[in-house]
Design a protein around this motif. Structure first.
Motif, PDB file in Angstrom:
ATOM      1  N   ALA A 141     -26.506  27.340  64.677  1.00 48.99           N
ATOM      2  CA  ALA A 141     -27.166  27.885  63.488  1.00 48.99           C
ATOM      3  C   ALA A 141     -26.652  27.233  62.207  1.00 48.99           C
ATOM      4  N   GLY A 142     -25.428  26.773  62.190  1.00 52.15           N
ATOM      5  CA  GLY A 142     -24.856  26.143  61.002  1.00 52.15           C
ATOM      6  C   GLY A 142     -23.593  25.406  61.357  1.00 52.15           C
ATOM      7  N   PRO A 143     -22.970  24.778  60.377  1.00 51.48           N
ATOM      8  CA  PRO A 143     -21.756  24.029  60.677  1.00 51.48           C
ATOM      9  C   PRO A 143     -20.612  24.946  61.109  1.00 51.48           C
ATOM     10  N   VAL A 144     -19.836  24.461  62.048  1.00 53.36           N
ATOM     11  CA  VAL A 144     -18.635  25.169  62.503  1.00 53.36           C
ATOM     12  C   VAL A 144     -17.442  24.252  62.280  1.00 53.36           C
ATOM     13  N   SER A 145     -16.265  24.816  62.384  1.00 50.84           N
ATOM     14  CA  SER A 145     -15.037  24.065  62.154  1.00 50.84           C
ATOM     15  C   SER A 145     -14.577  23.401  63.459  1.00 50.84           C
ATOM     16  N   TRP A 146     -14.130  22.161  63.347  1.00 56.65           N
ATOM     17  CA  TRP A 146     -13.617  21.374  64.473  1.00 56.65           C
ATOM     18  C   TRP A 146     -12.243  20.843  64.103  1.00 56.65           C
ATOM     19  N   GLU A 147     -11.298  20.894  65.034  1.00 61.31           N
ATOM     20  CA  GLU A 147      -9.956  20.337  64.827  1.00 61.31           C
ATOM     21  C   GLU A 147      -9.925  18.917  65.378  1.00 61.31           C
ATOM     22  N   VAL A 148      -9.253  18.034  64.685  1.00 67.60           N
ATOM     23  CA  VAL A 148      -9.232  16.618  65.044  1.00 67.60           C
ATOM     24  C   VAL A 148      -7.804  16.211  65.407  1.00 67.60           C
ATOM     25  N   PHE A 149      -7.666  15.572  66.570  1.00 67.45           N
ATOM     26  CA  PHE A 149      -6.383  15.068  67.064  1.00 67.45           C
ATOM     27  C   PHE A 149      -6.535  13.577  67.288  1.00 67.45           C
ATOM     28  N   LEU A 150      -5.532  12.815  66.870  1.00 63.80           N
ATOM     29  CA  LEU A 150      -5.609  11.363  66.947  1.00 63.80           C
ATOM     30  C   LEU A 150      -4.381  10.809  67.661  1.00 63.80           C
ATOM     31  N   CYS A 151      -4.603   9.829  68.517  1.00 67.51           N
ATOM     32  CA  CYS A 151      -3.510   9.096  69.170  1.00 67.51           C
ATOM     33  C   CYS A 151      -3.546   7.666  68.640  1.00 67.51           C
ATOM     34  N   SER A 158      -9.220  18.774  59.987  1.00 67.81           N
ATOM     35  CA  SER A 158     -10.394  19.509  60.457  1.00 67.81           C
ATOM     36  C   SER A 158     -11.645  18.943  59.809  1.00 67.81           C
ATOM     37  N   VAL A 159     -12.755  19.115  60.474  1.00 67.09           N
ATOM     38  CA  VAL A 159     -14.066  18.761  59.915  1.00 67.09           C
ATOM     39  C   VAL A 159     -15.017  19.916  60.189  1.00 67.09           C
ATOM     40  N   ARG A 160     -16.106  19.963  59.442  1.00 72.52           N
ATOM     41  CA  ARG A 160     -17.151  20.953  59.692  1.00 72.52           C
ATOM     42  C   ARG A 160     -18.411  20.195  60.063  1.00 72.52           C
ATOM     43  N   ALA A 161     -19.021  20.609  61.166  1.00 76.12           N
ATOM     44  CA  ALA A 161     -20.238  19.949  61.641  1.00 76.12           C
ATOM     45  C   ALA A 161     -21.027  20.913  62.511  1.00 76.12           C
ATOM     46  N   ALA A 162     -22.307  20.624  62.661  1.00 81.40           N
ATOM     47  CA  ALA A 162     -23.195  21.497  63.434  1.00 81.40           C
ATOM     48  C   ALA A 162     -23.036  21.305  64.940  1.00 81.40           C
ATOM     49  N   ALA A 211     -19.495  16.077  64.606  1.00 78.75           N
ATOM     50  CA  ALA A 211     -18.059  16.272  64.387  1.00 78.75           C
ATOM     51  C   ALA A 211     -17.282  14.999  64.716  1.00 78.75           C
ATOM     52  N   GLN A 212     -17.650  14.332  65.807  1.00 76.53           N
ATOM     53  CA  GLN A 212     -16.987  13.078  66.173  1.00 76.53           C
ATOM     54  C   GLN A 212     -17.224  12.001  65.117  1.00 76.53           C
ATOM     55  N   ALA A 213     -18.447  11.919  64.615  1.00 68.38           N
ATOM     56  CA  ALA A 213     -18.763  10.922  63.591  1.00 68.38           C
ATOM     57  C   ALA A 213     -17.987  11.210  62.308  1.00 68.38           C
ATOM     58  N   ALA A 214     -17.934  12.475  61.909  1.00 67.77           N
ATOM     59  CA  ALA A 214     -17.192  12.833  60.692  1.00 67.77           C
ATOM     60  C   ALA A 214     -15.702  12.568  60.872  1.00 67.77           C
ATOM     61  N   VAL A 255     -12.057  19.120  68.851  1.00 71.85           N
ATOM     62  CA  VAL A 255     -12.083  20.391  69.579  1.00 71.85           C
ATOM     63  C   VAL A 255     -12.575  21.490  68.641  1.00 71.85           C
ATOM     64  N   ARG A 256     -13.511  22.296  69.121  1.00 72.55           N
ATOM     65  CA  ARG A 256     -13.995  23.410  68.310  1.00 72.55           C
ATOM     66  C   ARG A 256     -12.810  24.313  67.951  1.00 72.55           C
ATOM     67  N   SER A 257     -12.669  24.646  66.699  1.00 75.25           N
ATOM     68  CA  SER A 257     -11.516  25.421  66.223  1.00 75.25           C
ATOM     69  C   SER A 257     -11.344  26.726  66.980  1.00 75.25           C
ATOM     70  N   GLN A 258     -12.426  27.377  67.317  1.00 68.29           N
ATOM     71  CA  GLN A 258     -12.327  28.663  68.025  1.00 68.29           C
ATOM     72  C   GLN A 258     -11.794  28.495  69.442  1.00 68.29           C
ATOM     73  N   ASP A 259     -11.778  27.264  69.971  1.00 65.83           N
ATOM     74  CA  ASP A 259     -11.270  27.011  71.325  1.00 65.83           C
ATOM     75  C   ASP A 259      -9.799  26.603  71.347  1.00 65.83           C
TER      76      ASP A 259
END
Length: 116
Positions: A3-13, A25-29, A34-37, A54-58
């Motif tokens: 329905a709208g953008p949600v929060s995603w957590e980003v981890f980098l190696c 973190s990024v916000r995307a639908a 989310a990967q592109a952002a 990873v979706r923040s809620q997870d």
């Protein structure tokens, strides 16, 4: 689509052999956006080994107040404590004493042990 953008957590190696680190973190639908952002924001400099989104809620964390049940040493499991095991030096010392005894048996110069 959501329905709208949600929060995603980003981890980098950054390189092979290193751990992933939370970089933001990024916000995307959806996951593709989310990967592109995340790529545009956190991986544009250099070439990281991998990027996790990873979706923040997870993401579930252990709070500092809750850490004892997760990380405290178990009283009923003594093998988790370093004092439970015999030191390697003590074992090696016992083996070298046996080897010295065998060498003393061969000290008569015959080169043949009495075990035959």
């Amino acid at each position: 689509m959501s329905a709208g953008p949600v929060s995603w957590e980003v981890f980098l190696c950054p390189r092979r052999g290193l751990s992933h680190s939370h970089v933001g973190s990024v916000r995307a639908a959806d996951v593709r956006l989310a990967q592109a952002a995340a790529r545009d924001l956190f991986a544009r400099r250099g070439r990281p080994q991998s990027l996790w989104v990873v979706r923040s809620q997870d993401v579930h964390a252990v709070l500092p107040d809750e850490k004892d049940p997760y990380f405290a040493a178990a009283d009923g499991k003594p093998f988790r404590r370093p004092g439970h095991f015999t030191a390697l030096g003590a074992v090696g010392a016992g083996l070298s004493a046996d080897a010295d005894a065998d060498a003393d048996e061969d000290a008569d110069g015959s080169g043949v042990s009495d075990d035959h």
